[in-house]
Design a protein around this motif. Structure first.
Motif, PDB file in Angstrom:
ATOM      1  N   ARG A   1      14.899  -3.567  -0.439  1.00  0.00           N
ATOM      2  CA  ARG A   1      14.218  -4.856  -0.508  1.00  0.00           C
ATOM      3  C   ARG A   1      14.958  -5.812  -1.455  1.00  0.00           C
TER       4      ARG A   1
ATOM      5  N   ALA B   1       4.352  -1.671  -8.611  1.00  0.00           N
ATOM      6  CA  ALA B   1       3.579  -1.499  -7.377  1.00  0.00           C
ATOM      7  C   ALA B   1       3.728  -0.092  -6.819  1.00  0.00           C
ATOM      8  N   GLY B   2       4.628   0.701  -7.419  1.00  0.00           N
ATOM      9  CA  GLY B   2       4.795   2.088  -6.976  1.00  0.00           C
ATOM     10  C   GLY B   2       5.616   2.223  -5.713  1.00  0.00           C
ATOM     11  N   VAL B   3       6.460   1.225  -5.431  1.00  0.00           N
ATOM     12  CA  VAL B   3       7.316   1.288  -4.236  1.00  0.00           C
ATOM     13  C   VAL B   3       8.437   2.300  -4.486  1.00  0.00           C
TER      14      VAL B   3
ATOM     15  N   ARG C   1       8.788 -10.550   5.294  1.00  0.00           N
ATOM     16  CA  ARG C   1       7.460 -10.004   5.033  1.00  0.00           C
ATOM     17  C   ARG C   1       7.569  -8.620   4.418  1.00  0.00           C
ATOM     18  N   PHE C   2       6.694  -8.393   3.459  1.00  0.00           N
ATOM     19  CA  PHE C   2       6.735  -7.104   2.768  1.00  0.00           C
ATOM     20  C   PHE C   2       5.312  -6.702   2.426  1.00  0.00           C
ATOM     21  N   ASP C   3       4.940  -5.524   2.876  1.00  0.00           N
ATOM     22  CA  ASP C   3       3.593  -5.035   2.618  1.00  0.00           C
ATOM     23  C   ASP C   3       3.606  -4.268   1.295  1.00  0.00           C
ATOM     24  N   LEU C   4       3.236  -4.980   0.248  1.00  0.00           N
ATOM     25  CA  LEU C   4       3.405  -4.426  -1.106  1.00  0.00           C
ATOM     26  C   LEU C   4       2.529  -3.208  -1.361  1.00  0.00           C
ATOM     27  N   GLU C   5       1.262  -3.331  -1.059  1.00  0.00           N
ATOM     28  CA  GLU C   5       0.342  -2.275  -1.500  1.00  0.00           C
ATOM     29  C   GLU C   5       0.503  -0.976  -0.723  1.00  0.00           C
TER      30      GLU C   5
ATOM     31  N   MET D   1       4.208 -12.734   5.463  1.00  0.00           N
ATOM     32  CA  MET D   1       3.734 -12.480   4.100  1.00  0.00           C
ATOM     33  C   MET D   1       3.144 -11.090   3.983  1.00  0.00           C
ATOM     34  N   ALA D   2       2.916 -10.715   2.810  1.00  0.00           N
ATOM     35  CA  ALA D   2       2.477  -9.339   2.577  1.00  0.00           C
ATOM     36  C   ALA D   2       1.126  -9.088   3.210  1.00  0.00           C
ATOM     37  N   ALA D   3       0.917  -7.850   3.605  1.00  0.00           N
ATOM     38  CA  ALA D   3      -0.347  -7.492   4.220  1.00  0.00           C
ATOM     39  C   ALA D   3      -1.352  -7.048   3.182  1.00  0.00           C
ATOM     40  N   CYS D   4      -0.979  -7.164   1.901  1.00  0.00           N
ATOM     41  CA  CYS D   4      -1.856  -6.660   0.861  1.00  0.00           C
ATOM     42  C   CYS D   4      -3.071  -7.557   0.704  1.00  0.00           C
TER      43      CYS D   4
ATOM     44  N   ALA E   1       3.104   0.145   0.476  1.00  0.00           N
ATOM     45  CA  ALA E   1       4.398   0.786   0.214  1.00  0.00           C
ATOM     46  C   ALA E   1       4.378   1.602  -1.075  1.00  0.00           C
ATOM     47  N   GLY E   2       3.330   1.478  -1.877  1.00  0.00           N
ATOM     48  CA  GLY E   2       3.378   2.058  -3.222  1.00  0.00           C
ATOM     49  C   GLY E   2       2.669   3.387  -3.374  1.00  0.00           C
ATOM     50  N   THR E   3       3.210   4.207  -4.283  1.00  0.00           N
ATOM     51  CA  THR E   3       2.538   5.454  -4.658  1.00  0.00           C
ATOM     52  C   THR E   3       2.529   5.558  -6.172  1.00  0.00           C
TER      53      THR E   3
ATOM     54  N   ARG F   1       5.574   4.976  -9.016  1.00  0.00           N
ATOM     55  CA  ARG F   1       5.411   4.071 -10.159  1.00  0.00           C
ATOM     56  C   ARG F   1       5.819   4.757 -11.463  1.00  0.00           C
TER      57      ARG F   1
ATOM     58  N   ASP G   1       6.748 -10.745  -1.871  1.00  0.00           N
ATOM     59  CA  ASP G   1       6.272 -11.617  -0.787  1.00  0.00           C
ATOM     60  C   ASP G   1       4.977 -12.309  -1.196  1.00  0.00           C
TER      61      ASP G   1
ATOM     62  N   VAL H   1       8.430  -1.834  -8.981  1.00  0.00           N
ATOM     63  CA  VAL H   1       8.247  -0.581  -9.720  1.00  0.00           C
ATOM     64  C   VAL H   1       6.779  -0.396 -10.056  1.00  0.00           C
TER      65      VAL H   1
END
Lengths: 267, 425
Positions: free
Chosen positions: A166, A156-158, B6-10, A1-4, B12-14, B18, A204, A154
């Motif tokens: 993804r 989230a700024g990925v 698994r995906f680290d969302l935060e 799961m996400a590490a956020c 990965a973002g800028t 965005r 995720d 988008v």
């Protein structure tokens, strides 16, 4: 799961990161019992009234959608919400996903009370931790399947390349590797729901809410979608609202609702 | 689902990604709706903006045509010197403005500079001429100092005029008169004259004490298409200065300079420090500010353009957003906060306006050419409107301004969208 993790300084709370959640989930995918962090969603005496003052008659019309509803969903658990139309199934899903703030009571997501957050913070939390699957898919008709799946990334700024990779990975997982460039109008109902499921998974999330996910599908296609949902439900908390017994049969537990109240919890 | 999902969302973002993504969503949606789903509302918005901008460009072109001075400004000079405070001389009514002084000597000074091919004062004066076979008619006499090279002044060639200005005689105005004159086709028609015809000055310019000066037509020029109907005639400068009484101050309306633009501009500025020096490369939208009617016309077109354009954009995009509430609800449900959703709406509105503006510029410039063609073939003596490169950024800025004025309405419609109402349908 996400590490956020939910930023404590922003939320003024002590939330739990997804990494923390993973630590309490056993290797078999079953959540450990008796520990607070395993609870993904908790509703405590939630009451919600839809209403309006005044109107043509000059009086107040208030409809009670939920009344003192309390329930919890653990990680790795699939919970079905059953009940007739108007019993409050969708309202529960909306409160869990932060689209609706109930009139009274608390709704905790990963230990954070959504009712105390601002709209902006609730939206951020939803983006990070919740995936929603609608009955009518609700894909953007002018975007390709890949762009629809990548939509939450988008905000989230990925970066573009990561989004694309993804989204394609998830479309491949739901069996649509050869449909990535198709518009929703060029896909069948089952394919559209698969795209919607991929979109719900793309961040995720820890919690998946699905409102009548098979309602627009034929029996065979609906069964495929349910297989997919149960597959993705491992290590996540899944809430499925439905009238359909076949859909509810995939749930570990079914909560029956009637007139906005829990009639049976299925524990 | 496998653990490798698994995906680290935060992390990965800028912020930049965005913004790029939000603008990309707005652009792709517009493009797909225009090309693939052929949204009628979108096409209507673009068409409305395009027509408004086209109208603005055409009206501004007409205003510029009004301000530009018509056929008299048709020359091939590289630099033009005009009095700073002088109103533009009208080809129609001959209204006089300020004039330059000591032009004969100063033009000679300019001619002596390096990089200068030629310099000639130009004096314009309506004069009544009479041919043996016709009635007295007023034509615009244009006094120039020709050289050995054929130059175009007032739409006519100086090729058949004798080089120099013999009558000037270093300011004594007692040298031999050549009496040469080049007629435009319209002037020849009006005077019923042809080549070698003798034309006599009549009317108020004729002195009773001296014999009436006369000219001999050395050529009848057809001029450019735009100037066919303007009755103009070229004569030597000193001849016209004598007739017009401009000899005492050696007056002229403009001084034209041929040569390298930089050298010509420098020489002109040095010689006439207080005059307006304008290179031919920058045909002057600024002339709009010097002509009251042209300025008022273009200003009115600007205000009407912004108001109509903004009204169209606000109405059509507001309706489009209203139809698109479900999309906004979906965006909210997947985690787009209000400001991001409104950003998409704002970018969509501005991109739609920009598309309409670009189409409008093309239509407008095409419209100017069409208008000139029609006007020349029917009622006008020549071109009535002028296009200019500055119209392109002007039209785009006006359209974007209109878009900005219009944006609040679709934003309000978007902000009022209820996600529960839309996704619950």
């Amino acid at each position: 799961m996400a590490a956020c993790a939910i930023d404590p300084s922003e939320l003024n709370a002590e939330p739990m990161s997804n990494h923390a959640l993973e630590q309490v989930v056993s290797a078999t995918g079953q959540a450990s019992t008796g520990t607070e962090p395993t609870t993904a969603v908790r509703l405590e005496t939630v009451t919600h009234e839809y209403g309006s003052s005044g109107g043509h008659t000059g009086g107040d019309r208030v409809v009670t959608a939920l009344q003192n509803v309390s329930m919890a969903v653990q990680l790795g658990e699939i919970v079905g919400l059953a009940g007739p139309s108007g019993s409050g199934k969708s309202t529960i899903l909306h409160t869990v996903s932060g689209l609706l703030v109930p009139t009274d009571g608390s709704v905790e997501l990963l230990g954070t009370d959504l009712t105390t957050l601002s709209d902006r913070r609730r939206t951020r939390l939803r983006r990070q931790h919740i995936g929603i699957v609608f009955q009518r898919f609700h894909l953007l008709p002018s975007l390709s399947a890949r762009a629809n799946v990548a939509l939450p990334l988008v905000q989230a700024g990925v970066p573009t390349a990561t989004r694309r990779e993804r989204a394609e990975t998830l479309l491949e997982r739901v069996g649509l590797a050869d449909r990535t460039g198709h518009l929703p109008g060029e896909l069948s109902g089952g394919e559209r729901q698969r795209v919607a499921i991929a979109r719900a998974l793309v961040t995720d999330p820890d919690v998946i809410v699905a409102d009548e996910p098979t309602g627009e599908l034929d029996t065979a296609t609906g069964a495929d979608v349910l297989d997919l949902l149960t597959d993705i439900g491992r290590n996540r908390a899944v809430l499925v609202a439905s009238h359909d017994d076949a859909t509810l049969s995939v749930a570990d537990r079914v909560v029956e609702l009637r007139d906005g109240q829990v009639s049976t919890d299925g524990r | 689902m496998a653990d490798d999902d698994r995906f680290d969302l935060e992390s990965a973002g800028t912020r930049r990604a965005r913004w790029r993504g939000l603008i990309g969503i707005a652009a792709i949606r517009l493009w797909k709706r225009t090309i693939q789903t052929r949204s009628g509302r979108l096409v209507a918005t673009i068409a409305a903006v395009a027509l408004t901008i086209a109208l603005l460009v055409i009206v501004t072109g007409v205003a510029l045509g009004l301000a530009d001075g018509g056929a008299l400004a048709d020359d091939d000079a590289d630099v033009r010197i005009t009095p700073e405070a002088g109103a533009t001389l009208s080809a129609v009514d001959g209204v006089e403005g300020a004039r330059l002084g000591a032009t004969n000597e100063r033009a000679a000074t300019i001619r002596a500079e390096d990089g200068i091919e030629h310099a000639s004062p130009v004096l314009v004066e309506p004069v009544q001429l009479e041919s043996p076979n016709g009635d007295p008619q007023t034509v615009l006499l244009v006094g120039v100092v020709p050289d050995d090279e054929p130059r175009r002044i007032g739409g006519l060639s100086t090729a058949t005029l004798e080089a120099g200005d013999s009558h000037y005689a270093n300011g004594s105005y007692d040298g031999p008169r050549t009496g040469e004159l080049v007629l435009s086709a319209a002037a020849a028609d009006r005077l019923e004259a042809d080549t070698d015809e003798n034309l006599t000055v009549t009317g108020p310019h004729r002195s009773n004490e001296t014999p009436a000066p006369s000219f001999t037509a050395t050529a009848v020029e057809t001029g450019s298409d735009d100037d066919l109907e303007t009755p103009i005639a070229l004569v030597h400068l000193s001849d016209l200065q004598t007739i017009a009484g401009a000899d005492s101050g050696h007056l002229a309306d403009t001084v034209l300079v041929w040569g390298e633009v930089d050298a010509a501009t420098a020489a002109a500025t040095e010689t006439y420090p207080d005059a307006a020096v304008q290179s031919a490369e920058s045909t002057d939208p600024a002339a709009l500010f010097g002509d009251g009617l042209a300025f008022a016309t273009s200003l009115l077109a600007l205000v009407v353009g912004v108001v109509i354009c903004a009204s169209f954009v606000a109405t059509t995009t507001g309706m489009a957003v209203n139809e698109d509430r479900r999309t906004l609800a979906v965006l909210e449900s997947v985690g787009y906060p209000t400001h991001s959703r409104l950003t998409i709406i704002a970018v969509s509105t501005l991109l739609t306006t920009l598309g309409g503006a670009l189409l409008g510029v093309v239509l407008g410039i095409g419209g100017i050419h069409a208008l000139n063609t029609i006007a020349s073939a029917t009622v006008a003596p020549g071109a009535v409107a002028q296009a200019h490169p500055v119209f392109v950024p002007y039209a785009i800025v006006v359209a974007l301004l209109s878009g900005l004025v219009a944006i609040p309405y679709p934003l309000v419609v978007a902000a009022r969208t209820s996600v529960l109402t839309e996704v619950g349908r």
